[in-house]
Design an enzyme around this catalytic site. Structure first.
Site, short mmCIF file in Angstrom:
data_model
loop_
_atom_site.label_atom_id
_atom_site.label_comp_id
_atom_site.label_asym_id
_atom_site.label_seq_id
_atom_site.Cartn_x
_atom_site.Cartn_y
_atom_site.Cartn_z
N GLU A 120 0.86 -1.20 0.00
CA GLU A 120 0.00 0.00 0.00
C GLU A 120 0.88 1.23 0.00
O GLU A 120 1.88 1.27 0.71
CB GLU A 120 -0.80 0.10 1.31
CG GLU A 120 -1.82 -0.93 1.55
CD GLU A 120 -2.41 -0.80 2.96
OE1 GLU A 120 -2.02 0.11 3.72
OE2 GLU A 120 -3.25 -1.62 3.28
N LYS A 122 2.51 4.50 1.14
CA LYS A 122 2.64 5.08 2.48
C LYS A 122 2.32 6.57 2.36
O LYS A 122 3.10 7.35 1.80
CB LYS A 122 4.06 4.87 3.01
CG LYS A 122 4.23 5.36 4.43
CD LYS A 122 5.59 4.95 4.97
CE LYS A 122 5.74 5.29 6.44
NZ LYS A 122 5.61 6.71 6.72
N ASP A 124 1.81 10.36 3.12
CA ASP A 124 2.56 11.29 3.96
C ASP A 124 1.60 12.32 4.56
O ASP A 124 1.48 13.44 4.07
CB ASP A 124 3.64 11.97 3.11
CG ASP A 124 4.76 12.48 3.97
OD1 ASP A 124 4.73 12.25 5.19
OD2 ASP A 124 5.67 13.13 3.42
N TYR A 231 -6.58 2.47 6.60
CA TYR A 231 -5.69 1.36 6.25
C TYR A 231 -5.41 0.37 7.37
O TYR A 231 -4.67 -0.58 7.18
CB TYR A 231 -4.38 1.88 5.70
CG TYR A 231 -3.67 2.89 6.57
CD1 TYR A 231 -3.25 2.57 7.86
CD2 TYR A 231 -3.42 4.18 6.10
CE1 TYR A 231 -2.61 3.50 8.66
CE2 TYR A 231 -2.78 5.12 6.90
CZ TYR A 231 -2.38 4.77 8.17
OH TYR A 231 -1.75 5.68 8.96
N LYS A 319 10.94 2.74 2.24
CA LYS A 319 10.91 4.16 1.90
C LYS A 319 11.57 4.42 0.55
O LYS A 319 12.49 3.70 0.15
CB LYS A 319 11.64 4.97 2.98
CG LYS A 319 11.07 4.80 4.38
CD LYS A 319 9.82 5.61 4.61
CE LYS A 319 10.12 7.01 5.07
NZ LYS A 319 10.54 7.13 6.45
N CYS A 413 26.96 45.70 2.34
CA CYS A 413 25.56 45.28 2.38
C CYS A 413 24.87 45.66 1.07
O CYS A 413 24.92 46.82 0.67
CB CYS A 413 24.87 45.97 3.56
SG CYS A 413 23.08 45.74 3.53
N CYS A 416 22.11 48.60 1.82
CA CYS A 416 22.39 49.98 2.25
C CYS A 416 23.82 50.43 1.98
O CYS A 416 24.16 51.58 2.22
CB CYS A 416 22.05 50.15 3.72
SG CYS A 416 23.20 49.31 4.82
N CYS A 431 25.66 43.12 8.16
CA CYS A 431 25.61 44.52 7.78
C CYS A 431 25.73 45.36 9.04
O CYS A 431 25.08 45.10 10.05
CB CYS A 431 24.28 44.80 7.08
SG CYS A 431 23.85 46.54 7.03
N CYS A 437 19.74 50.77 7.67
CA CYS A 437 19.63 49.79 6.58
C CYS A 437 18.16 49.46 6.30
O CYS A 437 17.47 48.92 7.17
CB CYS A 437 20.39 48.51 6.94
SG CYS A 437 20.23 47.25 5.67
S1 IVH Z 1 -0.03 0.82 8.83
C1 IVH Z 1 0.95 -0.78 13.25
N1 IVH Z 1 -0.39 1.76 6.42
O1 IVH Z 1 3.16 5.61 8.52
C2 IVH Z 1 1.26 0.21 12.17
N2 IVH Z 1 0.66 3.17 8.03
O2 IVH Z 1 5.79 5.22 9.72
C3 IVH Z 1 0.05 0.64 11.43
N3 IVH Z 1 1.19 5.41 7.18
O3 IVH Z 1 2.14 5.93 11.84
C4 IVH Z 1 0.38 1.57 10.34
N4 IVH Z 1 0.40 5.11 5.16
O4 IVH Z 1 0.89 7.26 10.06
C5 IVH Z 1 0.09 2.01 7.66
N5 IVH Z 1 -0.81 2.46 4.26
C6 IVH Z 1 -0.34 2.71 5.48
C7 IVH Z 1 0.23 3.96 5.82
C8 IVH Z 1 0.72 4.14 7.12
C9 IVH Z 1 0.98 5.97 5.98
C10 IVH Z 1 1.85 6.09 8.31
C11 IVH Z 1 1.17 5.96 9.64
C12 IVH Z 1 2.19 5.37 10.56
C13 IVH Z 1 3.47 5.73 9.88
C14 IVH Z 1 4.59 4.80 10.28
#
Ligand code: IVH
Length: 688
Positions: A120, A122, A124, A231, A319, A413, A416, A431, A437
């Site tokens: 899935e 991740k 942000d 999620y 990541k 500067c 000035c 400066c 200034c």
């Molecule tokens: S599962 C037990 N799924 O990433 C852990 N987390 O670095 C349950 N996050 O605190 C988290 N997308 O805020 C999960 N598809 C995803 C996510 C996700 C973003 C975030 C979440 C978590 C952080 C951990």
């Protein structure tokens, strides 16, 4: 269980509810807790234990379950039934394979056994836990420290993507977890509106989402475009699904938004292909993602795998590497700051770095330019890591145009024409023009109306510059004379009757100001928000502060001056800056002019707690710092909610480089970890 036991339970629950509500009030509303946190937690624990024992006595509306409306000082705290944990990270195929091998070993499976997963994106954003009882949204909490978050129920109710009622069959009680986020387009639109209104800009969509959700005035949250992907699951009173994808299907059925890019994956090879595909897709998505989360598909296996430390054994976040791009360094512009510091800024050919258009990057300081030999016309590689300002990581010297010359840092500067001096041993050139200034004057005015200072709505950088050029603004006190020019302002381009009268109103509203804001607004060197608070708390009133400062300024070695140096965290260098400010008669005159126009409120214990940009980050200090010892820097970082470690790894968020930083600086560069100079660190810490 006998009826007598039940009656006793009922009585105790009612008494506990009252007691908890009382202590909530003492803690949140009055900021005057009467018991220790541990004692309070014990009350809550007893309450939960009784609820678990007598489920039919559970009263959803009990004050002990739902801490009431958000108090003035911040949000109420909510304890998560199941802790909200974090994820371990992987940064490459080898680390990902290691995660799979670990999980198989733990389950006693052969090394080549099938272990289906789901991948899935991740997201942000910021994680949120939603509690539904009888299918109704009961409460919503931020992650907080994982055990206890902030009660943002009222704010969450304004988000359309979050159902108030679960559609279809559902367990009686369920905690649902997901990520609240803002799309890139909504983030850009919000920043454009903020800029037009003279309000603070958000660094990235994640900060914008967090800042929009955590608003005490829910009308502000309601006006912001927030969304959520669900999620994960916390506690549930009944079975939900056997597999993670089955669980995601249920979430969809209940009316949640579930990310459509999630895929079942049979093995490591499929996961690697998925990771590569998402890495390419990333820039095209409408929202920020910073990796892919891989979760074991079978929920029974997830349960067996359980947790280690603060992370599950059944999931990992792989990541993406920091986003990089190549562009041309068109020019080096020298900005003159409030205290005269000359800061070089790279003007770049605008380039898209992971979906964000970057046209500027910091070059830190004179020495950094010389060390890296940045030249105008160079082709450079830049990098955006998380929310940190883009950094130039390398010059592609093979593309350097013929005839380019090393950059010569100005010694006068640019604003000035005064001498810009660099005292021996300091990295910053300043400066010496002081109050003559124009750049320093304008920056001081901008600082004066900024959010942590007077926070005047509608008075942005652009307007300050315009009013300055017209000669209407020379000193901060002139700001309070702007309402008298309302008619002139409304006739100016970009202004109208309404916006001019709104500006007058915003200014009038700020004639009453908290002492710490006032002190911060003066823009004294080294007095950032933290030190301003310390001073306000210590002296209590404007009158007392002014009197003590003047006494300190008058006599070297006076008790007042020594007392200043010994205020916790202030230190002698800062005491000297204060003294320097107060020995200048023009500064005292400005101060008195302002105080005649304002009501400066005495400091109280309930001044809103500071929220710091380094909170939750992992920091490393290396090399020797000029303005503070390393233990001092460490203690300060920790008070601001950061974690300080000694070694640089991929998990490090920021490395603060002192003088003669050696191998750690090198390691940070190799890993692409963001770095900051001492001056930048001081700013992050709110000291400047
Ligand atoms: S599962 C037990 N799924 O990433 C852990 N987390 O670095 C349950 N996050 O605190 C988290 N997308 O805020 C999960 N598809 C995803 C996510 C996700 C973003 C975030 C979440 C978590 C952080 C951990």
């Amino acid at each position: 269980m006998t009826q007598a036991e039940k009656n006793a339970g009922k009585e105790e629950l009612a008494a506990l509810a009252q007691e908890i509500a009382h202590h909530d009030g003492a803690y949140h509303a009055n900021d005057a807790p009467e018991i220790t946190d541990a004692e309070y937690d014990a009350l809550r624990q007893r309450f939960r234990a009784l609820e678990a024992r007598f489920p039919d006595l559970v009263d959803a509306a009990s004050p002990a379950r739902r801490v009431g409306a958000a108090p003035a000082g911040g949000f109420a705290k909510l304890r998560h039934r199941t802790p909200m944990l974090s994820l371990d990270n992987a940064f490459g195929a080898a680390e990902f394979a290691e995660f799979l091998a670990r999980a198989r070993r733990f389950l006693g499976l052969p090394a080549d056994a099938d272990l289906p997963m789901v991948g899935e994106p991740k997201i942000d954003g910021l994680s949120i836990s939603l509690t539904y009882e009888a299918g109704r949204l009961l409460q919503a909490a931020t992650r907080g420290d994982g055990a206890e978050g902030e009660d943002v129920t009222a704010n969450i109710r304004t988000i359309a993507a979050i159902p108030q009622l679960l559609a279809g069959p559902h367990p009686d009680f369920i905690e649902i977890r997901g990520e609240v986020f803002m799309t890139k387009a909504d983030f850009l639109a919000l920043n454009a509106a903020q800029e037009a209104a003279g309000q603070r800009l958000f660094a990235n969509p994640r900060n914008a989402a967090a800042g929009s959700l955590r608003q005490l005035d829910v009308r502000i949250t309601a006006a912001r475009a927030l969304s959520m992907f669900a999620y994960a699951m916390g506690e549930a009173s009944g079975p939900v699904a056997n597999s993670h994808s089955g669980y995601l299907d249920r979430l969809r059925d209940w009316g949640f938004q579930v990310n459509g890019l999630s895929r079942p994956l049979a093995d490591a090879a499929e996961a690697e292909a998925f990771q590569a595909r998402m890495g390419l897709e990333r820039a095209r998505l409408g929202y920020d993602i910073d990796g892919v989360v891989y979760k074991v598909e079978d929920l029974a296996l997830q349960r067996r795998l359980g947790f280690v430390g603060r992370a599950p054994r059944w999931a990992i976040a792989w990541k993406f590497p920091a986003e990089q791009a190549v562009t041309v360094l068109k020019d080096i512009r020298i900005q003159v700051g409030r205290t005269g510091a000359l800061t070089p800024v790279a003007e770049l050919e605008p380039v898209n770095v992971g979906g964000v258009l970057v046209a500027r990057a910091t070059l830190h300081n004179e020495d950094e330019i010389a060390r890296k030999d940045f030249r105008i016309g160079d082709t450079v590689r830049l990098q955006r890591a998380g929310d940190v300002i883009p950094q130039i990581v390398a010059v592609l010297s093979e593309l350097r145009p013929a005839g380019s010359a090393p950059y010569v840092f100005p010694e006068i500067c640019p604003a000035c024409g005064s001498l810009a001096a660099r005292p021996p041993g300091e990295v910053v050139r300043r400066c010496t023009g002081g109050l003559i200034c124009p750049a320093q004057l304008v920056e001081r005015l901008i600082h004066f109306v900024s959010r942590p200072a007077f926070d005047i709505d509608g008075l942005g950088d652009k307007s300050i510059r315009e009013f300055f050029d017209l000669g209407w603004l020379r000193s901060p006190a002139d700001i309070f004379r702007l309402p008298a020019r309302e008619a002139d302002i409304s006739a100016m381009e970009g202004w109208g009757k309404l916006s001019a009268s709104n500006l007058s109103r915003a200014i009038e509203e700020r004639r009453r100001i908290a002492l710490h804001r006032f002190i911060y607004a003066l823009g004294i060197r080294r007095i950032g928000t933290s030190n301003a608070r310390l001073l306000a708390r210590h002296y209590g009133s404007f009158k007392a502060w002014r009197a003590q400062m003047l006494a300190g300024a008058a006599t070297i070695g006076s008790d007042e001056r020594l007392a200043l140096g010994s205020i916790l965290g202030i230190g002698l260098a800062i005491a000297e800056e204060l003294v320097e400010f107060f020995v200048e008669p023009r500064n005292v005159a400005t101060l008195d002019e302002l105080s005649a126009l304002l009501v400066i409120e005495d400091a109280t214990a309930t001044d809103a707690a500071k929220s710091s940009p380094v909170s939750g980050k992992i920091l490393v200090f290396t090399g020797s710092l000029e303005t503070m010892s390393r233990p001092e820097a460490r203690a300060l970082a920790e008070t601001l909610g950061a974690k300080v470690t000694d070694t640089v790894s991929r998990k490090t968020d920021l490395v603060v480089l002192g003088a003669d930083a050696g191998s750690k600086a090198k390691r940070a560069a190799e890993l692409g970890v963001a770095t900051a100079t001492e001056a930048e660190w001081r700013q992050l810490a709110g000291l400047e």
